[in-house]
Design a protein around this motif. Structure first.
Motif, PDB file in Angstrom:
ATOM      1  N   TRP A  46       0.905  -1.343   0.159  1.00  0.00           N
ATOM      2  CA  TRP A  46       0.034   0.099   0.018  1.00  0.00           C
ATOM      3  C   TRP A  46       0.712   1.414  -0.025  1.00  0.00           C
ATOM      4  CZ3 TRP A  46      -3.958   2.571  -1.422  1.00  0.00           C
ATOM      5  CH2 TRP A  46      -4.434   3.506  -1.046  1.00  0.00           C
ATOM      6  N   ALA A  47       1.890   1.072   0.624  1.00  0.00           N
ATOM      7  CA  ALA A  47       2.737   2.499   0.897  1.00  0.00           C
ATOM      8  C   ALA A  47       3.376   2.807  -0.348  1.00  0.00           C
ATOM      9  CB  ALA A  47       4.008   2.248   1.883  1.00  0.00           C
ATOM     10  N   GLU A  48       3.528   1.649  -1.187  1.00  0.00           N
ATOM     11  CA  GLU A  48       4.059   2.222  -2.736  1.00  0.00           C
ATOM     12  C   GLU A  48       3.222   3.114  -3.641  1.00  0.00           C
ATOM     13  OE1 GLU A  48       5.826  -0.721  -5.304  1.00  0.00           O
ATOM     14  OE2 GLU A  48       6.563  -2.122  -3.635  1.00  0.00           O
ATOM     15  N   LYS A  49       2.018   2.850  -3.240  1.00  0.00           N
ATOM     16  CA  LYS A  49       0.909   3.497  -4.104  1.00  0.00           C
ATOM     17  C   LYS A  49       0.188   4.725  -3.294  1.00  0.00           C
ATOM     18  CE  LYS A  49      -2.789   0.083  -4.646  1.00  0.00           C
ATOM     19  NZ  LYS A  49      -3.719  -0.522  -5.351  1.00  0.00           N
ATOM     20  N   SER A  50       0.095   4.807  -2.009  1.00  0.00           N
ATOM     21  CA  SER A  50      -0.761   5.564  -1.587  1.00  0.00           C
ATOM     22  C   SER A  50      -0.073   7.084  -1.686  1.00  0.00           C
ATOM     23  CB  SER A  50      -0.919   5.152   0.097  1.00  0.00           C
ATOM     24  OG  SER A  50       0.720   5.641   0.621  1.00  0.00           O
TER      25      SER A  50
END
Ligand SMILES: [Zn+2]
Length: 426
Positions: free
Chosen positions: A339-343
Motif C-alpha cells: 500500500w505504501a508504494e501507491k498511496s
C-alpha cells in the motif's frame, strides 16, 4: 513451432515474439504425441493428480517405453504450496524433463519445481480454466499466503481439445471469465500509464485482436463442452499468458478484478474458509470493475469537485490501522508495504484528480479499446454456465464485500479500484 490451424493468432504471436522463452504451443488431437516427441531424451518426471492422470491416458500411452517416473497427487483437496514444489523438485534429481499433466495446481507445481531444478518443463493442459499455462509466474501458497512467484515459463504447452472439452463445465466457464477479465485489466493498465506514468506496451495486446468477440460468441458452446470452442478458449488463454510474458508483468491480464479474487484467496488461507476457482471469482469481480469503468467514463469531468473528493479520502493512518486489523501479523506488514508504494497524501490525490479531469477524454478513448458493457460480459459468463453474482461463488460473501473496498490495499498496482475510490464511486 506448431499450433492448431484454427487460430492463426497463436502462430502469429509466436512468430512475432521469437524471443519468448516458450518453444512450442500446440492445441490439437495429437497433443500427446507432439508432447512425447518434444520431451526428447532422458528421464521424465510426470506430475498429475488422480483426476488429471485419468484425463491424460493418451499422454501416458505416448510416453510408454520412455524412462518415466510418475508423481500423482490426490484427486483434490490440496493446494499448490511452496513446500510441495520444493518436495517435487527432489523426487527425480536426474530428471531431464518435468511434464505437468493437469490444470492450474499441477501445472504451477511442475513449473516451479522445474524452475528450482533448472529442468525444462512441458505442460499437458487438461482444462481451459485459466491463463497460467504460458505465463512466467506460479501461484503458490507460501506460509499460508497465496503468492504469484516469478518462474521460468514452460518450454512447451500442449492440449488435446477432446480432453479439454471433457473437463467439468465450471472449469471452462472459469477460463472464459479469466480471459474476459482482460476487458477491465487492460483498461486499468492504460489508466496506470496515463495517471501514474507506468510503462504500457501496446504490442503486448496485439495478440488479443478478435479474440474477445469470438470468446463472447462462443460462450454457449464453451458451456456445452464443444471441443472446437473449448480449444479456441484454450488458445485465447495461452495468448493471454503470452501477452503477460511480452509485457514483462501480469498487467495485461490482471487488474482490480484480480485483486478482489486474490483478497478472497488470502482470506480463505487465513481463515480456512472456502474459495472458488480463480476464474470464477475473477469473472464476478470483472463485472464489478466494468461497472466502475462505466461510471468513470460517463462522468462529467467539469462537474468534478476535486477538493471534495480529496478531502473525503480516509487519512492514511486510518487505512494502515484498518490493514493491520484486517490481516494481523505477519501478513499486514507485507500489505502495508504494498500500500505504501501507491498511496498518495491529500495533495497527491488532488493532483492526480486534476490530471484525471484534464485527461478524461483521452482516458475514455483509451479504455474504450478494452472495456465492454458489463452486461455483455455477464451474459457471456452466464451462457458458459459460470457464476455472475457473488452469492453464487463458493466463497465468503463477507470477504467478497470487504474486498470491494479493501482489495486495493494488498498490491501496489494502480487499478480502477483506486481511481473509483478517489472519485468516491462505488
Ligand atoms: Zn487470472
Amino acid at each position: 513451432m506448431t499450433t492448431s490451424d484454427k487460430n492463426n493468432a497463436l502462430q502469429r504471436a509466436m512468430d512475432s515474439a521469437s524471443d519468448l522463452p516458450i518453444r512450442a504451443i500446440h492445441v490439437g488431437v495429437d497433443a500427446a504425441d507432439q508432447l512425447a516427441a518434444f520431451v526428447d531424451g532422458g528421464p521424465v518426471l510426470v506430475v498429475s493428480d488422480e483426476t488429471t492422470r485419468g484425463a491424460s491416458a493418451s499422454l501416458l500411452t505416448a510416453l510408454a517405453g520412455r524412462a518415466i517416473t510418475e508423481h500423482v497427487y490426490p484427486a483434490d483437496g490440496f493446494d499448490a504450496t511452496g513446500v510441495l514444489a520444493e518436495e517435487l523438485a527432489t523426487v527425480l534429481p536426474d530428471a531431464a524433463w518435468i511434464v505437468g499433466a493437469g490444470s492450474g495446481t499441477v501445472c504451477d507445481l511442475a513449473k516451479y519445481a522445474g524452475h528450482l531444478m533448472s529442468v525444462p518443463v512441458a505442460l499437458y493442459g487438461t482444462a481451459a480454466s485459466m491463463n497460467g499455462y504460458t505465463s512466467g509466474i506460479a501461484a503458490l501458497k507460501v506460509r499460508g499466503l497465496k503468492r504469484t512467484l516469478p518462474c521460468t515459463p514452460a518450454a512447451g504447452v500442449f492440449a488435446d481439445p477432446n480432453v479439454l472439452a471433457a473437463a467439468p463445465q465450471r472449469m471452462a466457464a472459469a477460463g472464459l471469465a479469466d480471459f474476459l477479465s482482460k476487458c477491465s485489466a487492460c483498461a486499468d493498465w492504460r489508466a496506470a500509464n496515463l495517471l501514474r506514468g507506468e510503462t504500457f506496451r501496446e504490442d503486448a495486446l496485439q495478440f488479443y485482436d478478435g479474440l474477445v468477440e469470438r470468446a463472447i460468441d462462443d460462450a454457449p458452446k464453451i458451456g456445452a463442452g464443444d471441443p472446437i470452442a473449448t480449444a479456441f478458449l484454450m488458445e485465447a488463454l495461452m495468448l493471454s499468458g503470452l501477452s503477460m510474458l511480452m509485457a514483462g508483468s501480469s498487467s495485461p491480464a490482471s487488474g482490480g478484478e484480480h485483486l478482489i479474487s486474490h483478497y478472497i484467496d488470502m482470506k480463505s488461507a487465513l481463515n480456512s474458509t472456502p474459495h472458488d476457482l480463480h476464474g470464477a471469482q475473477v469473472g464476478v469481480a470483472t463485472l464489478h470493475c466494468l461497472r466502475l469503468w462505466e461510471q468513470i467514463i460517463a462522468l462529467d469531468p467539469s462537474a468534478l469537485d476535486i477538493a471534495a473528493c480529496a478531502d473525503a479520502q480516509l487519512p492514511d493512518k486510518r487505512i494502515c490501522k484498518r490493514i493491520e486489523a484486517t490481516w494481523g501479523d505477519p501478513v499486514s506488514d507485507e500489505v502495508l508495504d504494498q500500500w505504501a508504494e501507491k498511496s498518495r497524501d491529500r495533495d497527491g490525490i488532488y493532483a492526480e484528480l486534476e490530471l484525471f479531469q484534464e485527461q478524461h477524454a483521452t482516458l475514455a478513448i483509451a479504455v474504450a479499446q478494452d472495456v465492454l458493457p458489463a452486461a455483455t460480459v455477464e451474459a457471456a459468463i452466464a451462457a458458459a454456465g459460470g457464476p455472475t453474482e457473488p452469492e453464487a461463488l463458493n466463497a465468503s460473501i463477507d470477504d467478497y464485500d470487504d474486498a470491494l473496498s479493501s482489495a486495493r490495499y494488498i498490491r501496489s498496482r494502480f487499478t480502477v479500484l483506486d481511481l473509483a475510490a478517489e472519485l468516491l464511486i462505488e
